[in-house]
Write an enzyme that holds these catalytic residues in place. Structure first.
Site, PDB file in Angstrom:
ATOM      1  N   GLU A 148      48.516   9.200  92.068  1.00  0.00           N
ATOM      2  CA  GLU A 148      47.154   8.706  92.272  1.00  0.00           C
ATOM      3  C   GLU A 148      46.928   7.399  91.520  1.00  0.00           C
ATOM      4  O   GLU A 148      47.052   7.362  90.291  1.00  0.00           O
ATOM      5  CB  GLU A 148      46.148   9.752  91.768  1.00  0.00           C
ATOM      6  CG  GLU A 148      44.714   9.287  91.838  1.00  0.00           C
ATOM      7  CD  GLU A 148      43.729  10.269  91.228  1.00  0.00           C
ATOM      8  OE1 GLU A 148      42.522  10.113  91.451  1.00  0.00           O
ATOM      9  OE2 GLU A 148      44.169  11.198  90.512  1.00  0.00           O
ATOM     10  N   ASP A 181      42.010   8.224  95.668  1.00  0.00           N
ATOM     11  CA  ASP A 181      40.660   8.537  95.213  1.00  0.00           C
ATOM     12  C   ASP A 181      39.808   7.368  95.686  1.00  0.00           C
ATOM     13  O   ASP A 181      39.997   6.236  95.237  1.00  0.00           O
ATOM     14  CB  ASP A 181      40.647   8.656  93.690  1.00  0.00           C
ATOM     15  CG  ASP A 181      39.268   8.958  93.125  1.00  0.00           C
ATOM     16  OD1 ASP A 181      38.264   8.525  93.727  1.00  0.00           O
ATOM     17  OD2 ASP A 181      39.187   9.593  92.068  1.00  0.00           O
ATOM     18  N   HIS A 207      40.777  12.064  97.377  1.00  0.00           N
ATOM     19  CA  HIS A 207      39.647  12.499  96.572  1.00  0.00           C
ATOM     20  C   HIS A 207      38.416  11.831  97.164  1.00  0.00           C
ATOM     21  O   HIS A 207      38.333  10.606  97.209  1.00  0.00           O
ATOM     22  CB  HIS A 207      39.822  12.117  95.103  1.00  0.00           C
ATOM     23  CG  HIS A 207      40.747  13.021  94.368  1.00  0.00           C
ATOM     24  ND1 HIS A 207      41.231  12.733  93.117  1.00  0.00           N
ATOM     25  CD2 HIS A 207      41.274  14.230  94.695  1.00  0.00           C
ATOM     26  CE1 HIS A 207      42.017  13.721  92.709  1.00  0.00           C
ATOM     27  NE2 HIS A 207      42.061  14.635  93.652  1.00  0.00           N
ATOM     28  N   GLU A 247      35.919  15.498  94.478  1.00  0.00           N
ATOM     29  CA  GLU A 247      36.275  15.471  93.057  1.00  0.00           C
ATOM     30  C   GLU A 247      35.048  15.202  92.181  1.00  0.00           C
ATOM     31  O   GLU A 247      34.863  14.116  91.637  1.00  0.00           O
ATOM     32  CB  GLU A 247      37.360  14.429  92.781  1.00  0.00           C
ATOM     33  CG  GLU A 247      37.978  14.621  91.400  1.00  0.00           C
ATOM     34  CD  GLU A 247      38.839  13.447  90.969  1.00  0.00           C
ATOM     35  OE1 GLU A 247      39.734  13.665  90.139  1.00  0.00           O
ATOM     36  OE2 GLU A 247      38.606  12.315  91.425  1.00  0.00           O
TER      37      GLU A 247
END
Length: 287
Positions: A148, A181, A207, A247
């Site tokens: 990530e 994300d 995310h 998230e």
């Protein structure tokens, strides 16, 4: 698209509360936060993994992704002495073992800040050495890693789709995949959908939250500046087939149930709006 709950926001409650809410609110899976008191790797290895597996069976709610806490105190494989690096590696290797034991498809990691004195060559060498070792462990377990990117507030190692694509090319392991994300590209001034365009089928996870566009704060969908229905339509048009975890972290820690319910309802609404947009051929409808 399967929608998952991240359990970090429930850290002031027993883990069962998160599983119960996930089932009641209509989530599809759990992304287990690997911190105490719930999913710390060494606690899981001591036997707590069996308790988590019991919850997955009781609530019919699988742990699809395991996300150990790292990149801060006390584990950051991108900084510190050789002994500190070895400690971080042993910790993440244990996390991979526990991800496998939990039945997760992926264990998710990121690259922490390498420190202000590290040169580009030093960062590259340390990252290569770390990821290659973790990939060897993942291959031995037959269990995949997700990498990530983070914002520049959190790391100087990997902050963009280009960074991630270059790292995946360099490591070249079928056990290392990418994810996004969506706060990261939004804050870094990069189109979110570039991750799909640049990673292709190596883009395996999302995310999904909202952002103020200024810092790394994760907001309930619909409470920031990201146009979520249009993004969902773009993901579908781009062929994204993976999961998406909502998230929510510590911003909503006092009332995790209330915000977990609101968040999944907002995401489902955005997904339905995106489907309607696709069904109409993307054209404006007039009476």
């Amino acid at each position: 698209m399967e929608i998952g709950m991240f359990t970090s926001g429930y850290q002031r409650y027993p883990l069962e509360r998160a599983f119960r809410d996930a089932r009641e609110f209509g989530y599809d899976y759990i992304e287990l936060w690997g911190g105490r008191p719930h999913g710390f790797p060494y606690d899981l290895k001591a036997g707590a993994w069996k308790e988590v597996r019991t919850l997955t069976e009781q609530y019919e709610m699988p742990v699809a992704v395991y996300t150990p806490e790292h990149n801060g105190y006390p584990y950051n494989y991108m900084m510190g002495s050789q002994s500190q690096w070895e400690d971080a590696m042993a910790y993440l290797e244990t996390a991979l073992e526990m991800g496998k034991a939990l039945g997760a498809e992926y264990t998710l990691i990121s690259a922490g800040h390498a420190g202000n004195t590290a040169t580009a060559a030093e960062i590259r060498e340390r990252l290569n050495r770390s990821l290659l070792r973790l990939c060897r462990k993942a291959e031995a377990l037959d269990h995949k890693l997700l990498l990530e990117p983070l914002t520049h507030f959190e790391t100087n190692v990997c902050t963009s789709a280009n960074d991630l694509a270059e790292i995946l090319d360099r490591i070249n392991s079928p056990y290392l995949m990418g994810m996004c994300d969506i706060v990261v590209p939004f804050v870094e001034g990069e189109p979110i959908l570039d991750y799909i365009a640049k990673l292709g089928n190596r883009m395996q996870h999302l995310h999904l939250v909202d952002s103020n566009g200024v810092d790394e704060t994760h907001l309930v969908p619909g409470e920031g500046r990201i146009p979520l229905p249009e993004l969902m339509a773009g993901l579908a048009a781009g062929g994204y087939q993976g999961r998406a975890t909502i998230e929510l972290v510590t911003a909503y820690i006092n009332e995790p149930s209330l915000y977990a319910r609101r968040a999944v309802e907002r995401v489902r609404e955005a997904f339905e709006a995106a489907q309607q947009h696709q069904g109409s051929g993307g054209k404006n409808q007039r009476n």
